[in-house]
Enzyme design. Structure first.
Site, PDB file in Angstrom:
ATOM      1  N   GLN A   1       8.078 -14.420  21.283  1.00 28.29           N
ATOM      2  CA  GLN A   1       7.784 -15.842  21.459  1.00 28.29           C
ATOM      3  C   GLN A   1       8.422 -16.688  20.351  1.00 28.29           C
ATOM      4  O   GLN A   1       7.780 -17.582  19.786  1.00 28.29           O
ATOM      5  CB  GLN A   1       6.269 -16.080  21.511  1.00 28.29           C
ATOM      6  CG  GLN A   1       5.557 -15.247  22.584  1.00 28.29           C
ATOM      7  CD  GLN A   1       4.068 -15.451  22.547  1.00 28.29           C
ATOM      8  OE1 GLN A   1       3.549 -16.474  22.944  1.00 28.29           O
ATOM      9  NE2 GLN A   1       3.360 -14.437  22.035  1.00 28.29           N
TER      10      GLN A   1
ATOM     11  N   VAL B   1       3.196   0.231   4.201  1.00 25.59           N
ATOM     12  CA  VAL B   1       2.452   0.933   5.253  1.00 25.59           C
ATOM     13  C   VAL B   1       1.016   0.410   5.340  1.00 25.59           C
ATOM     14  O   VAL B   1       0.501  -0.140   4.374  1.00 25.59           O
ATOM     15  CB  VAL B   1       2.425   2.448   4.951  1.00 25.59           C
ATOM     16  CG1 VAL B   1       3.828   3.009   4.962  1.00 25.59           C
ATOM     17  CG2 VAL B   1       1.732   2.776   3.625  1.00 25.59           C
TER      18      VAL B   1
ATOM     19  N   LYS C   1      -6.492  -4.795  -3.295  1.00 24.22           N
ATOM     20  CA  LYS C   1      -7.108  -5.544  -2.192  1.00 24.22           C
ATOM     21  C   LYS C   1      -8.167  -4.676  -1.514  1.00 24.22           C
ATOM     22  O   LYS C   1      -7.915  -3.503  -1.227  1.00 24.22           O
ATOM     23  CB  LYS C   1      -6.040  -6.008  -1.203  1.00 24.22           C
ATOM     24  CG  LYS C   1      -5.261  -4.887  -0.533  1.00 24.22           C
ATOM     25  CD  LYS C   1      -4.220  -5.500   0.390  1.00 24.22           C
ATOM     26  CE  LYS C   1      -3.476  -4.477   1.202  1.00 24.22           C
ATOM     27  NZ  LYS C   1      -4.271  -3.628   2.083  1.00 24.22           N
TER      28      LYS C   1
ATOM     29  N   CYS D   1      -2.244  -2.667   7.631  1.00 24.63           N
ATOM     30  CA  CYS D   1      -2.218  -3.589   6.486  1.00 24.63           C
ATOM     31  C   CYS D   1      -0.986  -4.491   6.460  1.00 24.63           C
ATOM     32  O   CYS D   1      -1.057  -5.626   5.993  1.00 24.63           O
ATOM     33  CB  CYS D   1      -2.373  -2.804   5.198  1.00 24.63           C
ATOM     34  SG  CYS D   1      -4.027  -2.105   5.055  1.00 24.63           S
TER      35      CYS D   1
ATOM     36  N   ASP E   1       0.785  -1.246   0.000  1.00 24.16           N
ATOM     37  CA  ASP E   1       0.000   0.000   0.000  1.00 24.16           C
ATOM     38  C   ASP E   1       0.818   1.298   0.000  1.00 24.16           C
ATOM     39  O   ASP E   1       0.425   2.282   0.647  1.00 24.16           O
ATOM     40  CB  ASP E   1      -0.963   0.016   1.199  1.00 24.16           C
ATOM     41  CG  ASP E   1      -1.947  -1.142   1.170  1.00 24.16           C
ATOM     42  OD1 ASP E   1      -1.909  -1.942   0.217  1.00 24.16           O
ATOM     43  OD2 ASP E   1      -2.750  -1.259   2.110  1.00 24.16           O
TER      44      ASP E   1
ATOM     45  N   GLU F   1      -4.596  -0.809  -1.362  1.00 30.92           N
ATOM     46  CA  GLU F   1      -5.923  -0.929  -0.746  1.00 30.92           C
ATOM     47  C   GLU F   1      -6.847  -0.021  -1.535  1.00 30.92           C
ATOM     48  O   GLU F   1      -6.675   1.203  -1.542  1.00 30.92           O
ATOM     49  CB  GLU F   1      -5.881  -0.508   0.730  1.00 30.92           C
ATOM     50  CG  GLU F   1      -7.246  -0.681   1.413  1.00 30.92           C
ATOM     51  CD  GLU F   1      -7.240  -0.290   2.898  1.00 30.92           C
ATOM     52  OE1 GLU F   1      -6.151  -0.127   3.487  1.00 30.92           O
ATOM     53  OE2 GLU F   1      -8.335  -0.143   3.456  1.00 30.92           O
TER      54      GLU F   1
HETATM   55  C1  C5J Z   1      -3.160   0.445   5.518  1.00 30.64           C
HETATM   56  C2  C5J Z   1      -4.869   1.656   6.692  1.00 30.64           C
HETATM   57  N1  C5J Z   1      -2.661   0.306   4.291  1.00 30.64           N
HETATM   58  N2  C5J Z   1      -4.032   2.095   7.615  1.00 30.64           N
HETATM   59  N3  C5J Z   1      -4.431   0.927   5.628  1.00 30.64           N
HETATM   60  O1  C5J Z   1      -2.494   0.189   6.497  1.00 30.64           O
HETATM   61  O2  C5J Z   1      -6.044   1.912   6.771  1.00 30.64           O
END
Ligand code: C5J
Length: 224
Positions: A203, A158, A130, A163, A25, A73
């Site tokens: 872990q 990011v 996506k 995401c 993204d 996204e």
């Molecule tokens: C992503 C969001 N790409 N923060 N989307 O992390 O809404």
């Protein structure tokens, strides 16, 4: 060929023939003013730190011949893949689908949904749209990876705790070994990034590994 990458909580043994780079993204809607990230009240300049490390990783992956996947996204123009619960949540100044300075917010094909120019995909690279936070939800990602016999994933992009983490958890549950490139991911909230890195490698690598970009790049270049 197998290489060891210096990583946390312990070294990551990478098989380059079975590894893909997934950049999550890095699109204008999250990184530039006027997009979805800013409409939610975030200071989008905080994500800029990830751009150069992502470029370094992308260049090394291209030189090594890794499969490169860029995700975005984004939703269909008719919002048929956007649940009302996602669109209506919170106190956004602009909601998904509303017209903004970079076109309709978080809609595929609008200028805001484009990957930033610094990381522009090459024609042979996968660009995966996506509708969710995780990149496996309602996409062909699993088929793409299976077709190339990919079992290990290097993650960048990011935001770290949304995401990126969602996709890493999805991938981990599907049996992929996941390595997050520390400097190549960012959050609007520094403490969320730090906690996410801790959670991932806790872990005994319960979700995956984290490593510095320089160590990943050296390993991809065969210097270690
Ligand atoms: C992503 C969001 N790409 N923060 N989307 O992390 O809404």
């Amino acid at each position: 060929m197998a290489h060891l990458i210096k990583a946390q909580p312990f070294d990551f043994q990478i098989d380059l023939s079975r590894t893909a780079l997934i950049i999550i993204d890095m699109q204008r809607d999250f990184i530039e003013p006027g997009g979805f990230g800013e409409s939610l009240g975030n200071d989008v300049s905080k994500l800029a730190k990830a751009i150069q490390p992502c470029r370094d990783l992308l260049e090394a992956a291209r030189n090594t011949g890794l499969l490169v996947i860029h995700t975005k996204e984004a939703h269909a123009a008719d919002l048929s893949d956007c649940p009302p619960a996602k669109r209506l949540r919170g106190d956004a100044s602009l909601r998904i689908g509303d017209p903004g300075p970079m076109g309709r917010i978080l809609i595929d094909g609008e200028p805001g949904s484009e990957i930033i120019t610094e990381l522009a995909p090459l024609p042979d690279e996968v660009v995966l749209v996506k509708p969710g936070k995780g990149a496996f939800y309602n996409t062909s990602l699993k088929d793409i990876l299976d077709n190339k016999n990919i079992t290990q994933l290097i993650f960048a992009g990011v935001t770290t705790e949304v995401c990126v983490q969602s996709t890493m958890r999805e991938a981990n549950d599907r049996g992929y070994e996941c390595l997050l490139a520390e400097e190549a991911t960012q959050s609007y909230f520094e403490e969320f990034k730090a906690s996410t890195l801790d959670m991932i490698r806790a872990q005994g690598a319960i979700v995956g590994w984290t490593a510095h970009v320089t160590d990943i790049v050296s390993s991809l270049q065969g210097e270690v």
